[in-house]
Motif scaffolding. Structure first.
Motif, mmCIF file in Angstrom:
data_model
loop_
_atom_site.group_PDB
_atom_site.id
_atom_site.type_symbol
_atom_site.label_atom_id
_atom_site.label_comp_id
_atom_site.label_asym_id
_atom_site.label_seq_id
_atom_site.Cartn_x
_atom_site.Cartn_y
_atom_site.Cartn_z
ATOM 1 N N VAL A 745 43.156 42.496 32.879
ATOM 2 C CA VAL A 745 42.714 42.155 31.528
ATOM 3 C C VAL A 745 43.662 42.805 30.535
ATOM 4 N N ALA A 746 44.144 42.002 29.590
ATOM 5 C CA ALA A 746 44.980 42.522 28.503
ATOM 6 C C ALA A 746 44.087 42.879 27.325
ATOM 7 N N VAL A 747 44.309 44.061 26.731
ATOM 8 C CA VAL A 747 43.464 44.503 25.615
ATOM 9 C C VAL A 747 44.350 44.931 24.456
ATOM 10 N N ALA A 748 43.787 44.814 23.259
ATOM 11 C CA ALA A 748 44.415 45.340 22.045
ATOM 12 C C ALA A 748 43.531 46.469 21.530
ATOM 13 N N ARG A 749 44.080 47.684 21.477
ATOM 14 C CA ARG A 749 43.309 48.853 21.049
ATOM 15 C C ARG A 749 43.836 49.366 19.703
ATOM 16 N N ARG A 750 42.950 50.043 19.004
ATOM 17 C CA ARG A 750 43.353 50.827 17.842
ATOM 18 C C ARG A 750 42.583 52.133 17.894
ATOM 19 N N GLU A 751 43.373 53.181 17.964
ATOM 20 C CA GLU A 751 42.790 54.522 18.084
ATOM 21 C C GLU A 751 41.860 54.607 19.295
ATOM 22 N N GLY A 752 42.293 53.954 20.377
ATOM 23 C CA GLY A 752 41.559 53.991 21.635
ATOM 24 C C GLY A 752 40.430 52.997 21.748
ATOM 25 N N ARG A 753 40.041 52.372 20.665
ATOM 26 C CA ARG A 753 38.916 51.422 20.667
ATOM 27 C C ARG A 753 39.425 50.008 20.955
ATOM 28 N N ILE A 754 38.779 49.289 21.872
ATOM 29 C CA ILE A 754 39.174 47.921 22.208
ATOM 30 C C ILE A 754 38.670 46.978 21.121
ATOM 31 N N LEU A 755 39.609 46.281 20.484
ATOM 32 C CA LEU A 755 39.260 45.311 19.447
ATOM 33 C C LEU A 755 39.300 43.873 19.953
ATOM 34 N N ALA A 756 40.088 43.600 20.972
ATOM 35 C CA ALA A 756 40.224 42.240 21.503
ATOM 36 C C ALA A 756 40.685 42.329 22.957
ATOM 37 N N PHE A 757 40.399 41.291 23.719
ATOM 38 C CA PHE A 757 40.853 41.269 25.118
ATOM 39 C C PHE A 757 41.101 39.833 25.557
ATOM 40 N N ALA A 758 41.844 39.695 26.620
ATOM 41 C CA ALA A 758 42.103 38.404 27.273
ATOM 42 C C ALA A 758 42.300 38.677 28.759
ATOM 43 N N ASN A 759 41.550 37.987 29.608
ATOM 44 C CA ASN A 759 41.780 38.191 31.037
ATOM 45 C C ASN A 759 42.904 37.272 31.503
ATOM 46 N N LEU A 760 43.760 37.789 32.346
ATOM 47 C CA LEU A 760 44.976 37.095 32.765
ATOM 48 C C LEU A 760 44.749 36.425 34.120
ATOM 49 N N LEU A 761 45.101 35.150 34.183
ATOM 50 C CA LEU A 761 45.056 34.416 35.445
ATOM 51 C C LEU A 761 46.445 34.483 36.066
ATOM 52 N N VAL A 762 46.614 35.405 36.986
ATOM 53 C CA VAL A 762 47.920 35.635 37.600
ATOM 54 C C VAL A 762 47.757 35.706 39.110
ATOM 55 N N THR A 763 48.834 35.375 39.832
ATOM 56 C CA THR A 763 48.843 35.441 41.290
ATOM 57 C C THR A 763 50.137 36.100 41.752
ATOM 58 N N ALA A 764 50.184 36.443 43.028
ATOM 59 C CA ALA A 764 51.313 37.207 43.566
ATOM 60 C C ALA A 764 52.656 36.500 43.468
ATOM 61 N N PRO A 765 52.751 35.177 43.669
ATOM 62 C CA PRO A 765 54.073 34.540 43.598
ATOM 63 C C PRO A 765 54.740 34.607 42.233
ATOM 64 N N ALA A 766 53.987 34.955 41.188
ATOM 65 C CA ALA A 766 54.522 35.097 39.828
ATOM 66 C C ALA A 766 55.228 33.834 39.348
ATOM 67 N N GLU A 767 54.658 32.687 39.676
ATOM 68 C CA GLU A 767 55.227 31.421 39.217
ATOM 69 C C GLU A 767 54.548 30.917 37.949
ATOM 70 N N GLU A 768 53.215 30.949 37.930
ATOM 71 C CA GLU A 768 52.474 30.426 36.784
ATOM 72 C C GLU A 768 51.385 31.411 36.389
ATOM 73 N N ALA A 769 51.176 31.557 35.097
ATOM 74 C CA ALA A 769 50.122 32.430 34.578
ATOM 75 C C ALA A 769 49.408 31.714 33.451
ATOM 76 N N ALA A 770 48.222 32.223 33.115
ATOM 77 C CA ALA A 770 47.443 31.666 32.010
ATOM 78 C C ALA A 770 46.459 32.725 31.561
#
Length: 888
Positions: A745-770
């Motif tokens: 999960v990718a997060v955007a923090r400010r002063e340690g507090r999570i303000l936004a997030f996005a979970n990443l759809l990724v796999t080992a071959p590193a060909e396609e992500a979303a």
């Protein structure tokens, strides 16, 4: 900012459904429109049309069956057999030559269609495709479907695009209709006096009607000369062929219909009817066979020809010619086409796309040939053998029990071939073994059965072709698990009814008594045929009752933690990001026997909808697709595959489904991605502003993710509350802790507090992500989502990923709405009455700012109105039920 308004749904794979429409931002919603009455009428007509066509076809069949029964009452079976035996060898050779000429000329349809579609294909490929398509469609019927499936596979392998193949199929069907109209009108103009006696109309009226038809053809040619597009009812636009191509096709049609009519005409006795009048009757019979929807027009074509020629040709001679014609014009080309395709496989292997596509057609051809062999066995079982065969059996002193057993078992084997033909079509290895055993045994039994050399030759040929094609039947399955659709059971009933009629026709001079059942003599042929038909009927009824009464195989269960763990291992090695949606836990999972592949699907009402298609080992994809389709149909459902890629379309076409374009999918090529340029200004500005606001980007997983889950849930709940919506599902992610734990999960923090997030759809071959979920707090600084999105792209680029999926733009890449395919217009009628409307152009324009690569996405589903119901059920799946479709 647009991303701030609805980040989760916009960047997730987008859906052309009511659910997505309800996710649109109010700022982008177009004004509501009222229903279009003409569309409602069209929808009603679309529902009624199949029933009206079926009723008309049934009425036609009943009328012709009654007429055929009346005509056959004047004919004796022995007279027909004598007429067949008395046919001169030269006439048979001429009929074979006319058949060869007809099929060769039929390739002209494909050459013309390719010219119309502005496509070039190797001449040998065109000849192979045309011959195979017509050999199959002439025997099975439903030319645009059976022949269209052959053309789709071979021409796609030859490099044609989907729209070009569609143009080829449509051109072939339209050219045949135009050709038979023009040619039949000319023949009717010439042979009006003879036809008038049949229909009871004045010859002048028939000549006037044929003249009007020819005038209509002339008007069509004039339109082809003057304009390239024809507007029909203000809605459909037809691109007319050039006048030269249209004229050339009419000439081809004239020569082809002449050749095919001549193939039957040569088989008539010496004093033949004039060819022009005969061709007029022939054209009428062909049209009647097509309208009836009976496979190959069997019975309908014969009835029309018998009625049309009753004043010129003796009925027994006409029936004899029709029987020979069926064998020469239908069975011989089917055998030749099957042998040609398998010979291509032996010669070329599977090294080229054309060779691979051609060899994958062999199950269809062998299934059709097996059907023919089964019908032949049942028909020969209810008819007597010839006097020459009786004398030979007596001379050879063949034991009577062997004659009786071969007759009875051969007929039951014919029923067995009819049943396993469906399994051959589905490439079941058990069906292959059953067909091979039945063909070999029946070929051996054909000799004591009545020295049936032609029958033995056909069965031996079938056995050889089955052996050659062994590796095409690679689907391990049990015949006991095969379930026949109601259509097949009705077909079996029709075969039994036709066999009963043939039995009475062959022995109409034999008076029925109960003693017939117990007569066992070499000359007691009627009792032998009665017992054979009884065996077939009892076996068929038993199998039909077992099919109807057997319990369903059970309902699909929700995936367990172990299932999700198995799927996660496959997903991790999969190059496609969309496979990650299997981990949401709201879909059923169908695993391959090896466990190396799976397919995710959902069920809503009668729709079984697979998402994206199989994932895992590509060698197992076809098997998974077949299993899913059969499982859905076993439960009386409609199978569908949602958002499939162009490269995998042949999988679904082979399963008998059709492709319907949904829109286009966008992805960013990450190796060349950066934030420079005017089109990246918003992302660049958002990222810079986020850094000035003190935002920090981080990707968390494992223990860090576990610790952050409560804070992520608070962000998600706040986002849902502000959007006044609820969680969706199926092809859109939802906040579920078990789901989020499996992916970073990718997060955007400010002063340690999570303000936004996005979970990443990724796999080992590193060909396609979303990304799937993108959510933020209401008090997050402006530009937070732009900051997060830009950072995600740069992070994935640094990790070596090749593509980032932006999702689908519904309706993108399609024709103008007014000229869109009918199913799409009706789909819009069903979807356009939601609370909010979807901004098709806005979404496409937004994604265009990333300069993505666009690729079509399709819905693979049954034809007719089925796609509409699939899309409605899909909307309910995504929205969590009907309430989710109507509301947010």
């Amino acid at each position: 900012m647009w991303l701030e308004a609805d980040g989760a749904c916009r960047l997730a794979p987008c859906l052309y459904t009511v659910t997505e429409l309800s996710h649109s931002s109010p700022d982008h919603a177009p004004p509501a429109t009222s229903p279009v009455p003409t569309e409602a009428v069209a929808l009603g007509w679309q529902r009624l049309k199949p029933w009206l066509i079926a009723a008309a076809a049934l009425l036609l069949c009943l009328l012709l069956a009654a007429a055929l029964h009346g005509l056959a009452g004047e004919v004796r079976y022995d007279d027909v057999m004598k007429a067949i035996a008395g046919t001169h060898e030269l006439d048979i050779v001429l009929a074979l030559m006319a058949t060869a000429a007809s099929y060769l000329i039929l390739s002209g349809y494909d050459f013309s269609a390719l010219a119309y579609a502005h496509a070039r294909v190797n001449r040998g490929t065109v000849l192979l495709t045309s011959f195979t398509a017509y050999a199959l469609s002439n025997t099975i019927g439903l030319g645009p479907l059976t022949g269209g499936a052959v053309r789709t596979r071979l021409y796609t392998a030859a490099g044609l695009k989907a729209h070009q193949v569609a143009q080829v199929v449509v051109f072939n069907a339209a050219a045949f209709g135009l050709g038979i109209t023009a040619f039949g009108a000319v023949a009717l103009l010439w042979g009006a006096p003879e036809v008038a006696g049949l229909v009871g109309l004045p010859p002048e009226l028939l000549q006037l009607g044929s003249g009007l038809l020819l005038v209509g053809v002339g008007v069509f040619l004039a339109l082809c000369r003057r304009q390239r597009n024809l507007q029909i009812a203000g809605r459909w636009r037809l691109r007319l062929p050039p006048a030269g191509l249209a004229v050339r096709q009419l000439v081809i049609s004239a020569f082809e219909l002449t050749a095919s009519a001549a193939a039957l005409w040569f088989l008539l006795p010496g004093e033949r009817i004039d060819l022009p009048a005969f061709t007029a009757f022939y054209a009428i019979a062909i049209v009647a066979g097509i309208i009836s929807h009976v496979p190959g027009g069997v019975g309908v074509f014969e009835a029309v020809m018998l009625m049309a020629t009753r004043n010129d040709v003796p009925a027994d001679s006409m029936l004899a010619a029709l029987v020979l014609y069926r064998g020469i014009y239908y069975i011989v080309p089917l055998v030749a086409a099957t042998a040609l395709v398998l010979g291509w496989e032996l010669k070329s292997g599977v090294g080229t796309p054309i060779a691979r596509a051609a060899t994958r057609l062999s199950p269809r051809l062998l299934a059709a040939l097996t059907l023919v062999a089964g019908l032949w066995l049942i028909a020969s079982g209810v008819t007597p053998f010839t006097e020459d065969a009786r004398e030979m059996l007596a001379t050879l002193n063949v034991p009577l029990p062997l004659v009786e057993a071969s007759h009875f078992l051969g007929s039951v084997a014919g029923l067995g071939l009819l049943l396993v033909a469906r399994g051959l079509f589905h490439r079941l290895d058990a069906a292959w073994w059953a067909a091979l055993v039945l063909a070999v045994v029946s070929a051996v039994l054909a000799l004591p059965k009545g020295i049936a050399l032609h029958e033995a030759g056909l069965l031996a040929t079938l056995a050889v072709l089955l052996v050659v094609s062994r590796k095409q039947f690679d689907r391990r399955s049990s015949l006991l698990s095969m379930r026949l659709e109601p259509g097949w059971l009705i077909g079996l009933g029709a075969v039994l009814a036709g066999s009963l009629w043939l039995l009475f026709f062959a022995y109409q001079e034999v008076a029925y008594t109960h003693r017939l059942w117990w007569q066992f003599e070499l000359d007691a042929q009627a009792p032998r045929s009665l017992r054979a038909l009884l065996g077939v009927a009892l076996a068929g009824m038993a199998y039909g009752l077992w099919q109807l009464l057997r319990p369903p195989v059970g309902q699909a269960a929700a995936p367990t933690t172990e299932d999700l763990d198995r799927a996660a291992a496959i997903v991790a090695a999969n190059p496609r990001a969309d496979a990650c949606f299997a981990l949401t836990g709201d879909k059923h999972l169908l695993f391959s026997p090896s466990g190396r592949s799976f397919l995710m699907y959902g069920k809503q009402n009668r729709s079984w909808i697979a998402l994206y298609g199989p994932a895992g080992d590509k060698a197992e994809w076809a098997e998974l697709a077949w299993r899913f389709v059969e499982m859905a149909r076993t439960h009386g459902g409609r199978p569908a595959f949602y958002q499939v890629r162009p490269a995998s379309l042949p999988l679904y076409l082979d399963c008998g489904l059709q492709a319907f374009k949904l829109g286009e999918h966008a992805h960013i090529e990450l190796p060349g991605f950066d934030l420079k340029g005017a089109k990246r200004a918003n992302l660049r500005s958002g990222m810079n502003r986020g850094e000035r606001e003190g935002l920090v980007f981080e990707v968390i997983e494992g223990e860090a993710l576990e610790a952050a889950l409560p804070e992520l849930r608070a962000v998600s709940d706040a986002w849902l509350s502000r959007q006044k919506t609820r969680e969706k599902g199926f092809s859109v992610g939802r906040f579920d802790e078990d789901y989020l734990r499996r992916l970073p999960v990718a997060v955007a923090r400010r002063e340690g507090r999570i303000l936004a997030f996005a979970n990443l759809l990724v796999t080992a071959p590193a060909e396609e992500a979303a990304v799937d979920l993108m959510r933020h707090l209401p008090d997050a600084p402006p530009g937070t989502m732009d900051f997060l999105f830009a950072k995600v792209l740069l992070h994935l680029k640094d990790r070596g990923f090749q593509r980032f999926a932006l999702g689908m733009a519904p309706m993108a890449g399609m024709a103008e709405r007014r000229h869109a395919p009918r199913w799409q217009r009706l789909g819009r009628l069903l979807y356009e009455h939601g609370e909010r409307f979807y901004n098709f152009r806005g979404l496409r324009s937004f994604k265009d700012k990333f300069e993505p690569v666009w690729e079509p996405r399709y819905l693979a589903a049954p034809g007719g109105v089925a796609p509409l119901w699939v899309l409605l059920d899909l909307a309910a799946l995504i929205g969590g039920g009907t309430k989710g479709v109507i509301g947010k």
